[in-house]
Write an enzyme that holds these catalytic residues in place. Structure first.
Site, PDB file in Angstrom:
ATOM      1  N   GLU A 158      16.038  -4.852 -11.645  1.00  0.00           N
ATOM      2  CA  GLU A 158      17.485  -4.891 -11.941  1.00  0.00           C
ATOM      3  C   GLU A 158      18.100  -3.520 -11.662  1.00  0.00           C
ATOM      4  OE1 GLU A 158      18.139  -6.434 -15.892  1.00  0.00           O
ATOM      5  OE2 GLU A 158      18.002  -8.490 -15.166  1.00  0.00           O
ATOM      6  N   GLU A 235      13.903 -14.338 -13.009  1.00  0.00           N
ATOM      7  CA  GLU A 235      13.796 -14.325 -14.461  1.00  0.00           C
ATOM      8  C   GLU A 235      14.721 -15.401 -14.992  1.00  0.00           C
ATOM      9  OE1 GLU A 235      14.286 -10.647 -16.529  1.00  0.00           O
ATOM     10  OE2 GLU A 235      13.223  -9.525 -14.977  1.00  0.00           O
TER      11      GLU A 235
HETATM   12  C1  GLA Z   1      16.103  -8.286 -17.789  1.00  0.00           C
HETATM   13  C2  GLA Z   1      14.899  -7.433 -17.456  1.00  0.00           C
HETATM   14  C3  GLA Z   1      13.655  -7.902 -18.180  1.00  0.00           C
HETATM   15  C4  GLA Z   1      13.958  -8.166 -19.629  1.00  0.00           C
HETATM   16  C5  GLA Z   1      15.078  -9.190 -19.730  1.00  0.00           C
HETATM   17  C6  GLA Z   1      15.465  -9.532 -21.148  1.00  0.00           C
HETATM   18  O1  GLA Z   1      16.105  -9.401 -17.047  1.00  0.00           O
HETATM   19  O2  GLA Z   1      14.649  -7.425 -16.071  1.00  0.00           O
HETATM   20  O3  GLA Z   1      12.678  -6.914 -18.062  1.00  0.00           O
HETATM   21  O4  GLA Z   1      14.348  -6.977 -20.241  1.00  0.00           O
HETATM   22  O5  GLA Z   1      16.223  -8.665 -19.135  1.00  0.00           O
HETATM   23  O6  GLA Z   1      14.410 -10.012 -21.866  1.00  0.00           O
END
Ligand code: GLA
Length: 587
Positions: A158, A235
């Site tokens: 991210e 995700e």
């Molecule tokens: C983002 C991050 C993950 C985690 C999620 C929340 O997507 O990439 O590592 O922190 O948020 O659980």
């Protein structure tokens, strides 16, 4: 050898479209003796792939180290995935977020004040390259084009939510390729135009997105930034994490299943975040700070399809049904959870930490009060001691408390200062006396600008505006604490409430090893070890009330429990209950 590539519209496995149906399972959050069990249960839910992050700071507590023993044996984890007939996705960061301490970045990086993380900065990049070389030495032989399970590797995490330094992403890509990674490389970003634009590298890294609802709309946004190739939700947030003092998060089974269905119907690939969350064992939890510091609880159950103890939930069955609409799933499902044994251990032999603070670590002298990060290694818990002699009683002030400080004066507890309350001052009753402050790091921020910030007391301590000097600092050797307890001649059994900081211990018997749920509801705040295995933190404020004890941590016959209570313990007893109690939900 099999071939896995990015086609015009799909992932192609040996030339044929392949829909990745993956689930996140962090090997570093699961006892290694249970990896195979969790992987098998993923397979039986219908997943074809397991995804894991790699936590740099877990493997590398000090520069130059790369520990791959026991619970860090990534090579073995990947082999188990292959043996289960599944594929793998590896996300080594170097930053991983993941509600993990400091988002996976080692604290030693920040000893260099010039170093800047997550950008094209030579000192940071040199350390990153060393780390990636170590990780890829393990991962490269497991790639699909060498007969292994690894299909994809993700670069950063991210990144568009943090920065936009394309040179940095290009450098990571170069290190990854130079280390022998040949499979397709991806990025993940939250599906906003800005983040997707900033977090990717056009034509080099395949963009994917992270979200937990509104699948159709999110995929549309992703498509604008990734015009060709497969769509993937890297995700799919099917649950969420918990902070101390807040509620336990759950998501609707029907809602999550419907969103998963929409993703699969669209032909998208998916990675469930999480398939099985596991546990922030030890002192590994991260924290958030979007204005208020909020440390994460020990459980990473995540309301995931497979719960913290590895048992299927209604979400597991619902997801399996959804997947079965698109792909063949194995016939057998894992058995439902059985009630756990409920032994009781009487706790005794209290060792009051203030009686001899030097027993718990190696004392160091410092004229000015150092932050934790000015010590090597940075402690997680430390005693700070000095003598106050200031002419008239006054108010003790700290620059900032990160994250919790209990103040004692001539042995009396004056109070506890909490970072999330922005506490930083307390009245001293007398002008002269011995000041002792017990300071605890409750977990480093894992998201946003505050990753990498220092812990301990920031900006020193003052009375009447004058800095206090002449400090003795005792970093508590937390991993060794059970071994540092004094030998006891006549077992002492306290009957009523106990005031900490105090360590107590006891024993309980089991007929055979089994998962256990330790009820901490009548304790205050502290840490628990079972047979030397540090389960993690407990805290009366919840929401989590039980701590999960994985069955490989216990044995048939006698088991030991050690509790470090930093606050007050109402009943010196360790009770186990049949089921987890993760606390109240919002509804
Ligand atoms: C983002 C991050 C993950 C985690 C999620 C929340 O997507 O990439 O590592 O922190 O948020 O659980």
């Amino acid at each position: 050898m099999p071939e896995f590539v990015i086609g015009d519209t799909d992932f192609l496995l040996d030339g044929k479209p392949f829909q990745i149906i993956s689930g996140a399972l962090h090997y570093f959050r699961v006892h290694p003796d249970l990896w195979a069990d969790r992987i098998d249960k993923a397979r039986r839910m219908g997943l074809n792939t397991i995804e894991t992050y790699v936590a740099w700071n877990a493997h590398s507590p000090e520069p130059g180290e790369f520990d791959v023993s026991g619970g860090l044996d990534l090579d073995r984890f990947l082999r188990l995935i292959a043996e289960a007939g599944m594929y793998a996705i590896v996300r080594p960061g170097p930053y991983i977020c993941a509600e993990w301490d400091n988002g996976g970045l080692p604290t030693w990086l920040l000893r260099d004040p010039e170093l800047r993380v997550r950008e094209f900065e030579p000192r940071y990049l040199a350390a990153v390259r060393g780390y990636l070389d170590d990780v890829y030495r393990v991962v490269a032989p497991h790639q699909i084009d060498r007969g292994g399970p690894v299909l994809l590797v993700q670069v950063e995490n991210e990144y568009g939510a943090f920065g936009s330094d394309k040179r940095y992403l290009a450098a990571l890509t170069h290190y990854t390729r130079a280390a022998g990674i040949t499979v397709p490389l991806t990025t993940v970003d939250q599906p906003t135009h800005e983040m997707l634009a900033n977090g990717g590298l056009d034509g080099v890294l395949h963009r994917t997105a992270s979200f937990g609802s509104q699948s159709t709309a999110r995929l549309k946004t992703l498509r604008e930034h990734q015009p060709t190739g497969p769509l993937m939700c890297s995700e799919f947030w099917n649950g969420w994490f918990d902070h101390w003092g807040a509620h336990h998060h759950t998501t609707s089974v029907e809602g999550s299943a419907a969103d998963l269905d929409a993703l699969l119907a669209a032909g998208a690939s998916v990675n469930l975040y999480m398939f099985h969350g596991g546990t922030n064992f030890g002192l590994t939890n991260g924290a958030n700070d979007k204005g208020v510091y909020q440390p994460l609880v020990t459980s990473y159950d995540y309301d995931a399809p497979l719960d913290e103890a590895g048992d299927p939930t209604p979400k597991y069955h619902a997801f399996r049904e959804v997947i079965a609409r698109y792909h063949k799933v194995p016939d057998s499902v894992p058995p439902e959870a059985r009630p756990a044994p409920t032994p009781v251990a009487v706790l005794g032999d209290p060792a009051w930490l203030l009686d001899s603070p030097r027993r718990w670590g190696t004392a160091q002298e410092h004229e000015n009060l150092p932050t934790f990060d000015e010590l090597t290694p940075a402690p997680r818990l430390a005693f700070l001691r000095t003598t106050v002699d200031v002419g008239a009683p006054g108010v003790l002030t700290f620059g900032e408390v990160r994250d919790r400080a209990t103040v004692f004066f001539d042995g009396d507890r004056l109070g506890t200062l909490l970072r999330e309350h922005r506490d930083r001052a307390i009245r001293l009753p007398r002008a002269r006396g011995e000041l002792l402050v017990l300071v605890e790091d409750l977990g480093r921020v894992n998201y946003g600008e505050r990753i990498g910030e220092a812990k301990g007391i920031i900006g020193g301590a003052r009375v009447h505006g004058e800095p206090l000097t002449g400090w003795e600092v005792v970093p508590v050797d937390v991993p060794a604490l059970p071994d540092l307890l004094p030998e006891v001649s006549a077992a002492e059994r306290p009957s009523g409430p106990l005031s900490g900081p105090v360590a107590v211990r006891g024993g309980f018997d089991l007929d055979e090893p089994a998962d256990l749920f330790l009820d901490t509801g009548h304790w205050g705040k502290g840490l628990v070890w079972i047979n030397g295995f540090l389960l993690g933190r407990y805290w009366r404020r919840g929401p989590q009330r039980t701590l999960y004890v994985p069955r490989p941590a216990v044995r048939a016959g006698r088991n030991d429990v050690v509790v470090l209570e930093l606050d007050t313990m109402l009943e010196p007893e360790a009770r186990f209950v049949p089921r987890p109690l993760l606390g109240h939900t919002e509804a």
